[in-house]
Write a protein that holds these residues in place. Structure first.
Motif, PDB file in Angstrom:
ATOM      1  N   ASP A  53       6.333  45.771 -20.132  1.00 34.16           N
ATOM      2  CA  ASP A  53       7.493  46.563 -19.732  1.00 34.16           C
ATOM      3  C   ASP A  53       8.134  47.256 -20.917  1.00 34.16           C
ATOM      4  OD1 ASP A  53       7.106  45.827 -17.134  1.00 34.16           O
ATOM      5  OD2 ASP A  53       8.542  44.162 -17.201  1.00 34.16           O
ATOM      6  N   ARG A  54       8.177  46.544 -22.024  1.00 32.05           N
ATOM      7  CA  ARG A  54       8.805  47.137 -23.215  1.00 32.05           C
ATOM      8  C   ARG A  54       8.127  48.429 -23.627  1.00 32.05           C
ATOM      9  NH1 ARG A  54       8.365  44.870 -29.374  1.00 32.05           N
ATOM     10  NH2 ARG A  54       9.648  46.500 -30.340  1.00 32.05           N
ATOM     11  N   TRP A  55       6.810  48.475 -23.512  1.00 34.02           N
ATOM     12  CA  TRP A  55       6.052  49.630 -23.992  1.00 34.02           C
ATOM     13  C   TRP A  55       5.648  50.580 -22.864  1.00 34.02           C
ATOM     14  CZ3 TRP A  55       6.429  49.899 -29.044  1.00 34.02           C
ATOM     15  CH2 TRP A  55       6.595  48.712 -29.780  1.00 34.02           C
ATOM     16  N   GLY A  56       6.089  50.317 -21.664  1.00 32.01           N
ATOM     17  CA  GLY A  56       5.782  51.206 -20.531  1.00 32.01           C
ATOM     18  C   GLY A  56       4.331  51.147 -20.110  1.00 32.01           C
ATOM     19  N   ILE A  57       3.703  49.994 -20.272  1.00 30.97           N
ATOM     20  CA  ILE A  57       2.278  49.836 -19.979  1.00 30.97           C
ATOM     21  C   ILE A  57       2.092  49.302 -18.564  1.00 30.97           C
ATOM     22  CG2 ILE A  57       0.172  48.603 -20.657  1.00 30.97           C
ATOM     23  CD1 ILE A  57       1.416  48.397 -23.495  1.00 30.97           C
TER      24      ILE A  57
ATOM     25  N   THR B 138       0.309  54.423 -20.063  1.00 26.42           N
ATOM     26  CA  THR B 138      -0.390  53.193 -20.454  1.00 26.42           C
ATOM     27  C   THR B 138      -1.083  53.355 -21.801  1.00 26.42           C
ATOM     28  OG1 THR B 138      -0.710  52.508 -18.164  1.00 26.42           O
ATOM     29  CG2 THR B 138      -2.228  51.593 -19.800  1.00 26.42           C
ATOM     30  N   THR B 139      -1.771  54.479 -21.986  1.00 23.19           N
ATOM     31  CA  THR B 139      -2.497  54.715 -23.234  1.00 23.19           C
ATOM     32  C   THR B 139      -1.551  54.836 -24.411  1.00 23.19           C
ATOM     33  OG1 THR B 139      -4.205  55.877 -21.975  1.00 23.19           O
ATOM     34  CG2 THR B 139      -4.197  56.199 -24.356  1.00 23.19           C
ATOM     35  N   VAL B 140      -0.467  55.628 -24.223  1.00 26.51           N
ATOM     36  CA  VAL B 140       0.527  55.781 -25.288  1.00 26.51           C
ATOM     37  C   VAL B 140       1.195  54.447 -25.591  1.00 26.51           C
ATOM     38  CG1 VAL B 140       2.714  56.868 -25.916  1.00 26.51           C
ATOM     39  CG2 VAL B 140       0.923  58.213 -24.805  1.00 26.51           C
TER      40      VAL B 140
ATOM     41  N   ASN C 153       1.206  52.542 -29.135  1.00 25.71           N
ATOM     42  CA  ASN C 153       2.474  52.273 -29.817  1.00 25.71           C
ATOM     43  C   ASN C 153       2.630  50.790 -30.115  1.00 25.71           C
ATOM     44  OD1 ASN C 153       3.313  54.918 -29.936  1.00 25.71           O
ATOM     45  ND2 ASN C 153       4.472  54.835 -28.017  1.00 25.71           N
ATOM     46  N   ALA C 154       2.239  49.958 -29.171  1.00 25.59           N
ATOM     47  CA  ALA C 154       2.334  48.515 -29.392  1.00 25.59           C
ATOM     48  C   ALA C 154       1.439  48.077 -30.541  1.00 25.59           C
ATOM     49  CB  ALA C 154       1.966  47.776 -28.113  1.00 25.59           C
ATOM     50  N   PHE C 155       0.217  48.625 -30.596  1.00 24.88           N
ATOM     51  CA  PHE C 155      -0.689  48.310 -31.702  1.00 24.88           C
ATOM     52  C   PHE C 155      -0.077  48.719 -33.039  1.00 24.88           C
ATOM     53  CE2 PHE C 155      -5.020  48.411 -29.256  1.00 24.88           C
ATOM     54  CZ  PHE C 155      -4.622  47.284 -28.555  1.00 24.88           C
ATOM     55  N   LEU C 156       0.531  49.904 -33.071  1.00 25.69           N
ATOM     56  CA  LEU C 156       1.112  50.411 -34.310  1.00 25.69           C
ATOM     57  C   LEU C 156       2.297  49.547 -34.739  1.00 25.69           C
ATOM     58  CD1 LEU C 156       1.202  52.573 -36.514  1.00 25.69           C
ATOM     59  CD2 LEU C 156       2.622  53.963 -34.989  1.00 25.69           C
TER      60      LEU C 156
ATOM     61  N   LYS D 274      -6.617  53.242 -29.755  1.00 26.88           N
ATOM     62  CA  LYS D 274      -6.956  53.354 -31.169  1.00 26.88           C
ATOM     63  C   LYS D 274      -6.568  52.071 -31.900  1.00 26.88           C
ATOM     64  CE  LYS D 274      -6.417  58.371 -31.131  1.00 26.88           C
ATOM     65  NZ  LYS D 274      -6.357  58.429 -29.655  1.00 26.88           N
ATOM     66  N   PHE D 275      -7.581  51.431 -32.469  1.00 28.95           N
ATOM     67  CA  PHE D 275      -7.370  50.174 -33.159  1.00 28.95           C
ATOM     68  C   PHE D 275      -7.048  50.424 -34.627  1.00 28.95           C
ATOM     69  CE2 PHE D 275      -9.993  49.290 -29.486  1.00 28.95           C
ATOM     70  CZ  PHE D 275      -9.347  48.192 -28.928  1.00 28.95           C
ATOM     71  N   LEU D 276      -6.436  49.430 -35.267  1.00 26.94           N
ATOM     72  CA  LEU D 276      -5.965  49.563 -36.634  1.00 26.94           C
ATOM     73  C   LEU D 276      -6.591  48.487 -37.526  1.00 26.94           C
ATOM     74  CD1 LEU D 276      -2.238  50.200 -35.697  1.00 26.94           C
ATOM     75  CD2 LEU D 276      -3.948  51.911 -36.337  1.00 26.94           C
ATOM     76  N   SER D 277      -6.431  48.642 -38.819  1.00 25.90           N
ATOM     77  CA  SER D 277      -7.069  47.763 -39.799  1.00 25.90           C
ATOM     78  C   SER D 277      -6.435  46.380 -39.824  1.00 25.90           C
ATOM     79  CB  SER D 277      -6.982  48.387 -41.189  1.00 25.90           C
ATOM     80  OG  SER D 277      -7.704  49.592 -41.265  1.00 25.90           O
ATOM     81  N   ASN D 278      -7.227  45.425 -40.340  1.00 26.01           N
ATOM     82  CA  ASN D 278      -6.740  44.076 -40.674  1.00 26.01           C
ATOM     83  C   ASN D 278      -6.086  43.375 -39.492  1.00 26.01           C
ATOM     84  OD1 ASN D 278      -7.466  44.488 -43.482  1.00 26.01           O
ATOM     85  ND2 ASN D 278      -5.630  45.766 -43.636  1.00 26.01           N
TER      86      ASN D 278
END
Length: 879
Positions: free
Chosen positions: A54-58, A68-70, A74-77, A103-107
């Protein structure tokens, strides 16, 4: 989190709420959030984050793809910025926007179990669902990815083959995809891709060479055009560009298809890299291999420019194009426990990648037709290509392949591929001019093929090694390069190998396909070796076919069993060695097998049972005799020949039952045991051995045995005859036959009468004399060889005896004399042959005394070809 539910009607805006003591402002979201979500000052407290939908509108019910995608991105970031090392997405169905991807991120370690990512239907020619782009040290676990292959709009004029489920691209490093599933994508389920960036190219120009010139680069950094065996790249390449700094390496590569162009194959040629500073002052050079990374931080301090040189034929180049590449290449990518299926193009692809691993994966049912959509090419389970030799160290281990449309695995011009402990149901294809293809411990139920593209240089071709593999009910055909099979089992399988080298070591092949006409075993490499192997052929028209002229055949400690086969051809080679092996024929038909050796042959310590074998020294089909070197070159020694069944006595040249020998200038047949075993049937007069005598035969210490059990008329027959040439009997008056200590046991041994009936008694050492009307002036003679006078007269001599072995000629060297090519002369006890037309000098040259030595005499080249044969008359005839 649930803290928001306890805030009542608080307005979460930039206005400070009344209960700000339990809230904190999130600059990423531009609103107030519970303090429990605020960035922690202690990273250890921020190790795992469960995304709040809910927080991220997913939405996890398969709706609202854009939000959902955005929201997920945003949650990943946010998690990355807040030092979370583990991110968990709740279970559900997530519809992914058609124009974007996750889009996935490092580490970060992403746990996505129970999450289904579905691509929104679209008409795009390409898309991604989950993306790793230029990241490192990332784990993605448990994701299920579904493309929209069945609902896709294919109306746009395109192949629509670039829809990827999970894509790893550019400078990705150390990425693990674990227990993920990808299916029904318009392209590939799992994809790896480099971007093919380059500092620039070097183009050959037919007129002036373009960026290339003949010569090497000297110690001062200049082109030295006296080094004519080298090619230099004139163009300077700047390695301080932002691209080179970002990538951190460069490498020398071929054109867009991985080739080097006409006249060059640089796959195994060292490339010199020359370093220069900003003023183009030379800093030295190092050698690398094409497609191997030259790291910029390891270059000499102050390097700004590089250029290149290599061994090559500049004159043969014709428009060649090479690149100095900075391709952003994914490295150390692992797929473990993944399932990729029902994708339209490929289950998985590598289009530029290094150190790639597929382990414990299920790769199946890709590129087949579904209810709506058809598959598209290439249609394999895994396809490794496009990156060419930038694709390196590919490992496929413990994977299960089945039901993929075109085949299970293909690689093109890849450097280092290992297939280990996999199960393959369909075609596996090793292709291109790659290196180090290794297959071990695999189970193949489908065909194996390979094609080496090497610009005609097979010694530089692909190296394929198969160890401890099991191949069942199929065909193996590897064409070109260098192939080794070791400890492999081929069951109901036909094997065809060719190229530079073929080695079969401790393998077993059985072929029991009744009624087929395929050759079960064809090993037609230039250099063939078979050691310790068993070939049990029950069907097919041959166990071997080596039709192209080749260099070397070695068979040792091996067994060949044939059934109802018509026979085979064990090749046309320069040199043949067959030793300590068995050739056993069990079928009712007569088996005919031929082996050719134009220069030398040794067949020793073998067993031939009911197996007809043809030993040939020249061109059998065109009746061309092998070159006479003046000494014995072909040996048939210490073999055992056994015949236990009736057979026709019809013999036409060498095409009859038994052992046949012909087209060999000088041959030795010695210490063999020939057995005919009567199995209560009349064998008739079997030709156990038939030898067509050319210039010389040594026939020593052979034993011919007939074991009779029925009392029938059984003969062990050896036939010696003059050479047969297309229906014409050819007289060879200098033919010498030496027969000694041959024994017949319970047998009749017949030697053809038109040679010499002395040999029928097999007593002592009785040579068949040559005849001549005068002392020989041509030909090669051995010490003690007799030449009888064909026109004896009273007061003359019986003939001549050779007292110095060598070549006979009556023409001495003479000064200022015209000679034609091929003329043979003698000088000081040696014999020489003119290599061209010309006139001799007024004084004799310093003729060489070593074999094969050449001297220039005015404008004639003389080659030493042996010692001068000398003779003495014997046996004066009284008046």
């Amino acid at each position: 989190m649930s803290n928001l539910e306890n805030l009542g009607d608080v307005d979460l805006t930039t206005n400070v709420p009344a209960n700000k003591d339990v809230l904190a402002y999130d600059s990423t979201l531009s609103k107030w959030v519970p303090k429990s979500l605020e960035k922690s000052d202690n990273p250890s407290c921020a190790s795992s984050y469960v995304i709040e939908l809910d927080r991220w509108g997913i939405k996890n019910d398969g709706t609202e793809p854009l939000k959902t995608t955005v929201g997920i991105n945003n949650a990943f970031l946010w998690a990355k910025e807040n030092n979370y090392r583990e991110v968990i997405l709740p279970e559900g169905s997530y519809l992914i926007d058609k124009n974007s991807s996750i889009k996935f991120l490092s580490n970060t370690h992403y746990k996505l179990y129970g999450c289904l990512f579905i691509k929104e239907s679209n008409n795009l020619t390409g898309y991604e669902i989950l993306t790793c782009n230029g990241i490192k040290n990332t784990v993605i676990e448990g994701a299920t990815v579904k493309g929209e292959r069945e609902t896709h709009d294919y109306s746009i004029n395109s192949t629509h083959e670039w829809g990827y489920g999970i894509l790893i691209k550019n400078l990705c490093y150390n990425i693990s995809i674990i227990n993920c599933e990808s299916f029904e994508c318009t392209g590939d389920g799992l994809a790896i891709s480099a971007d093919f960036s380059a500092l620039g190219g070097a183009q050959h120009n037919k007129t002036n060479g373009g960026h290339f010139s003949k010569g090497d680069i000297d110690a001062n950094g200049n082109v030295d055009n006296t080094k004519i065996s080298y090619v230099a790249v004139n163009k300077f390449f700047d390695i301080t560009t932002s691209l080179a700094k970002e990538v951190g390496y460069i490498f020398y590569s071929g054109d867009g298809y991985g080739g080097y162009g006409p006249g060059l194959n640089l796959n195994k040629v060292p490339i010199k890299v020359h370093f220069y500073d900003s003023n183009q002052i030379y800093l030295g050079n190092r050698s690398y291999r094409t497609y191997e990374y030259i790291y910029t931080d390891a270059m000499p301090l102050g390097t700004k420019f590089v250029r290149f040189s290599f061994l090559g034929n500049f004159d043969a180049m014709d428009g060649n194009l090479h690149y100095i590449s900075c391709a952003k290449t994914p490295q150390y990518i692992t797929f473990r426990g993944c399932n990729t299926h029902k994708n339209r193009r490929l289950g998985a692809s590598v289009m530029g990648g290094r150190f790639i691993t597929y382990e414990n994966c299920e790769i199946h049912n890709n590129s087949n037709k579904l209810i709506v959509s058809k598959g598209c090419n290439p249609g394999y389970g895994i396809d490794v290509e496009d990156g060419y030799m930038n694709n390196q160290r590919i490992l496929v281990r413990s994977c299960n392949f089945h039901d993929n449309r075109a085949g299970d695995f293909i690689c093109v011009s890849t450097r280092g591929v290992t297939l280990e402990n996999n199960k393959f149901e369909k075609l596996v294809y090793f292709n291109g001019q790659g290196d180090d293809y290794l297959s071990q411990g695999n189970l193949y139920h489908g065909p194996i093929r390979g094609k080496s593209i090497t610009n005609g240089i097979e010694k530089d071709g692909t190296f394929c090694t198969f160890k401890n593999d099991s191949v069942f009910g199929t065909q193996v055909g590897l064409d070109g390069g260098n192939t080794t099979l070791e400890n492999c089992v081929f069951t109901k399988t036909a094997l065809q190998l060719s190229g530079e080298t073929v080695k079969v070591i401790n393998c077993k092949l059985t072929y029991e396909q009744e009624g087929t006409t395929i050759s079960a075993l064809t090993l037609s490499g230039k250099n063939v070796e078979i050691h310790g192997s068993l070939f049990d052929i029950r069907g097919g028209n041959a166990y071997g076919g080596f039709l192209a002229p080749n260099d070397y055949l070695l068979i040792s400690n091996s067994q060949f069993f044939t059934g109802e086969t018509a026979g085979g051809i064990l090749g046309s080679f320069k040199e043949v060695i067959i030793k300590d092996s068995e050739f056993i024929h069990t079928g009712a038909k007569v088996n005919y097998t031929r082996v050719y050796a134009t220069e030398q042959m040794r067949i020793e310590r073998n067993i031939f049972k009911d197996h007809s074998f043809r030993i040939v020294g020249g061109d059998y089909f065109n009746n061309i005799l092998a070159v006479d070197k003046g000494y014995i070159t072909h040996y048939f020694k210490n073999n055992k020949i056994i015949w236990t069944r009736s057979s026709t006595t019809y013999v036409h040249e060498l095409s009859g039952p038994g052992i046949g020998i012909g087209l060999i200038p000088r041959v030795e047949v010695s210490n063999n045991r020939l057995e005919i075993i009567d199995q209560n049937v009349s064998l008739g007069s079997l030709y156990n051995m038939r030898i067509f005598v050319e210039n010389h035969l040594t026939f020593l210490n052979n034993t011919i045995v007939t074991i009779k059990t029925s009392g029938s008329n059984t003969n062990g027959t050896i036939t010696l005859d003059y050479a047969y040439r297309s229906g014409t009997s050819v007289s060879r008056p200098k033919t010498t036959i030496i027969s000694q200590n041959n024994t017949g046991i319970n047998s009749d041994i017949l030697f053809t009468a038109n040679l010499n009936n002395q040999l029928e008694k097999l007593s002592g050492n009785t040579p068949l004399a040559s005849f001549a009307s005068s002392q020989p002036t041509s030909g090669t003679y051995q010490l003690g060889e007799l030449i009888y006078n064909s026109t004896p007269v009273a007061g003359g001599y019986l003939g001549w005896v050779c007292i110095t072995a060598g070549r006979a000629t009556n023409r001495p060297w003479a000064p200022s004399t015209d000679y034609v090519k091929g003329t043979i002369i003698y000088y000081q006890g040696h014999v020489y042959q003119a290599q061209n037309n010309g006139t001799s000098n007024t004084d004799a040259p310093n003729f060489p005394k070593v074999s094969g030595g050449i001297i220039l005499d005015n404008n004639i080249g003389w080659k030493e070809i042996g010692l001068l044969a000398t003779f003495k008359q014997f046996g004066p005839i009284q008046q």
